[in-house]
Design a protein around this motif. Structure first.
Motif, PDB file in Angstrom:
ATOM      1  N   UNK A 196       0.662  -1.209   0.043  1.00 25.27           N
ATOM      2  CA  UNK A 196       0.006  -0.063  -0.249  1.00 25.27           C
ATOM      3  C   UNK A 196       0.787   1.216   0.054  1.00 25.27           C
ATOM      4  N   UNK A 197       2.031   1.138   0.341  1.00 24.96           N
ATOM      5  CA  UNK A 197       3.098   2.342   0.516  1.00 24.96           C
ATOM      6  C   UNK A 197       4.145   2.326  -0.619  1.00 24.96           C
ATOM      7  N   UNK A 198       4.076   1.374  -1.408  1.00 30.53           N
ATOM      8  CA  UNK A 198       4.941   1.021  -2.600  1.00 30.53           C
ATOM      9  C   UNK A 198       4.738   1.932  -3.614  1.00 30.53           C
ATOM     10  N   UNK A 199       3.179   2.010  -4.097  1.00 30.12           N
ATOM     11  CA  UNK A 199       3.112   3.040  -5.322  1.00 30.12           C
ATOM     12  C   UNK A 199       2.759   4.225  -4.658  1.00 30.12           C
ATOM     13  N   UNK A 200       3.045   5.418  -5.383  1.00 26.10           N
ATOM     14  CA  UNK A 200       2.603   6.695  -4.728  1.00 26.10           C
ATOM     15  C   UNK A 200       1.761   7.523  -5.920  1.00 26.10           C
TER      16      UNK A 200
END
Lengths: 333, 209
Positions: A196-200
């Motif tokens: 969930x934090x990997x893509x911005x």
């Protein structure tokens, strides 16, 4: 296609060392890892990607699926999508992932595409793919013609004034709903990044799509232990029945007990600038009756922040119905 | 067509015509690799097809249809271009060149892939099977025979890719019904619309398997 040097690093450390020589791991990277090649070579033929060096990681020992000590699953970076979708553990415990992968691309492409490559799949926005057009993602500061142009398939969640490109992956949506963790070997050592934090989101820097830095090599993705009794569904809506990107999709993992939802994980595809987790929908579901009214309320909550463009307002209702239907299907599995 | 082409027509294939008709230096350069490979004898084991002066060419060894091919290619060469231009096996077709049509489908180590979206250099030592490795005109693969029997094509351009996909499908998890076949064949586009006959051909082979 621009010329490049083709290198086969002998191990992951060598791959990281060579990759660390690029100034960015994002758009414009001069060094790229290649595994399946299904996104990268496509974009290199279009001159959207122009790396001067390709690092072939296909021979690195990153292609296994193994049980994790905690009861979860360890998925190697170069595991082919078809192998992952048909893996017995995935079919049994993470059905939403299997369904999502098999809903994407074609059998040939799934035989090539990898876990890590799919995480890094690039948008299908036509302006991004056409070097004759301006595009803030491809050439920062040139503008976004999609906002006043052809945007029927583009995003309604997570957009900015700079970019409305959709993340096209199906697999990513399931990975988000399953709360996968991306494991990276980097120049400064290993680290673990919740998917969930990997893509911005694009914000003012749409050329930046992930948190990856120069040298970062995705080595594996882990899935947490399966949730006992959970029901999982991936539903994808598109212009044709197969071999087409999502206009809207939903990955749901819910647990129902005594007619009430006790746990919910919800992610949307085809509508977001990144694979879109919806804590709003999850909060709206937990403690509520597992019925059509609750599912519709959750869908309303998920799309509350949607910002339609000139041609894609239909996606708001489509995405709501997609999510509500996926929840209904899961509840009655 | 000019009238005076009557005499040599019998010996002239379309491909040979296209390969030799180019009179400009640019055309000669473009076909250089193909003619070099032809000189090295098509499909001969151990043949090294070196392009004339390909700067930065890199050696790679592929096993194509059971024969070892020691080649030297520009790193940009896709497996598709390598098979067609370097090794001169032109049964594999280039349609979209972007992984969207399936005309270029070949088998790598027994699995079907889009040969346009992978580099030849990524397949050093791999076993490549193209339509030429499936059957011969005298001994067709059952899938080739079934496509003939069911008229599973019109113009034929997508056919080798369709057949390579269909043969791979026989070894993949696939439901018995037509819908399952259609789903797993969706990566092969047929602009003529021969789909019903293609499905019928595949189902016949599956029933007889």
């Amino acid at each position: 296609m621009h010329t490049f040097e083709f290198v086969r690093p002998k191990d992951s450390a060598a791959a990281v060392g060579l990759a660390a020589q690029t100034k960015t791991a994002q758009q414009g990277a001069q060094v790229r890892f290649v595994a399946g090649g299904t996104t990268l070579l496509d974009l290199m033929k279009l001159n959207v990607e122009t790396p001067s060096r390709l690092l072939d990681i296909n021979r690195l020992p990153l292609s296994t699926v193994e049980a994790a000590p905690d009861g979860g699953l360890k998925i190697g970076a170069t595991v082919r999508n078809s192998d992952l979708a048909h893996h017995p553990r995935v079919q049994q415990d993470y059905a939403v992932l299997s369904q999502a992968i098999l809903a994407g691309a074609s059998a040939q492409l799934r035989n090539m595409a990898t876990t890590a490559g799919n995480l890094l799949q690039r948008t299908r926005c036509a302006y991004f793919r056409d070097t004759a057009m301006p595009c803030n993602k491809r050439e920062p500061g040139t503008g976004c013609p999609a906002i006043a142009g052809s945007n029927r398939t583009l995003a309604i969640l997570g957009t900015s004034e700079s970019c409305i490109a959709t993340n096209p992956s199906d697999m990513n949506v399931a990975m988000v709903a399953l709360e996968a963790v991306v494991h990276v070997q980097g120049a400064k050592g290993p680290r673990a990044i919740p998917v969930g934090d990997f893509h911005v989101v694009p914000g003012n820097t749409p050329q930046r799509e992930t948190v990856l830095e120069p040298g970062d090599l995705i080595t594996l993705v882990t899935l947490p232990p399966p949730v006992a009794g959970s029901k999982q569904v991936y539903l994808k809506l598109r212009d044709r029945a197969s071999y087409e990107f999502a206009l809207a999709s939903a990955a749901v993992v819910i647990t129902v007990s005594g007619g009430k939802v006790t746990r919910a994980r919800v992610a949307l595809g085809g509508v977001g600038t990144k694979p879109w987790r919806s804590p709003e929908a999850e909060a709206a579901l937990v403690g509520q009756a597992a019925d059509a009214a609750s599912f519709r309320k959750a869908a309303e909550a998920a799309l509350r922040g949607a910002r339609p463009q000139s041609e894609n307002a239909y996606k708001i209702e489509l995405s709501k119905r997609c999510l509500a239907h996926a929840l209904q299907t899961a509840a009655t599995v | 067509m000019r009238d005076d082409s009557e005499a040599p027509r019998k010996k002239l294939t379309r491909r040979r015509f296209l390969s030799t008709a180019g009179s400009s230096a640019a055309a000669a350069a473009l076909i250089g690799r193909a003619t070099a490979a032809g000189a090295a004898e098509r499909g001969s084991p151990g043949a090294v097809a070196e392009g004339p002066g390909i700067e930065g060419a890199v050696p790679v060894t592929l096993r194509i249809n059971g024969k070892e091919q020691r080649l030297s290619v520009d790193p940009r060469t896709t497996l598709l271009d390598c098979v067609r231009e370097t090794v001169a096996l032109t049964g594999t077709k280039k349609g979209c060149d972007h992984g969207q049509c399936g005309a270029c489908t070949v088998h790598v180590n027994g699995r079907r892939v889009n040969s346009c979206l992978t580099l030849a250099l990524m397949h050093d030592g791999d076993e490549i099977t193209t339509i030429e490795g499936l059957g011969t005109p005298d001994a067709l693969h059952p899938m080739q025979a079934a496509f003939l029997a069911h008229d599973g094509y019109q113009c034929g351009y997508c056919t080798s890719g369709q057949i390579m996909s269909a043969v791979a499908l026989l070894k993949e998890p696939c439901g018995a019904e037509d819908a399952a076949v259609k789903e797993l064949m969706s990566g092969n586009i047929c602009r003529c619309g021969a789909y019903p006959n293609i499905v019928a051909a595949i189902q016949q082979v599956r029933r007889n398997a």
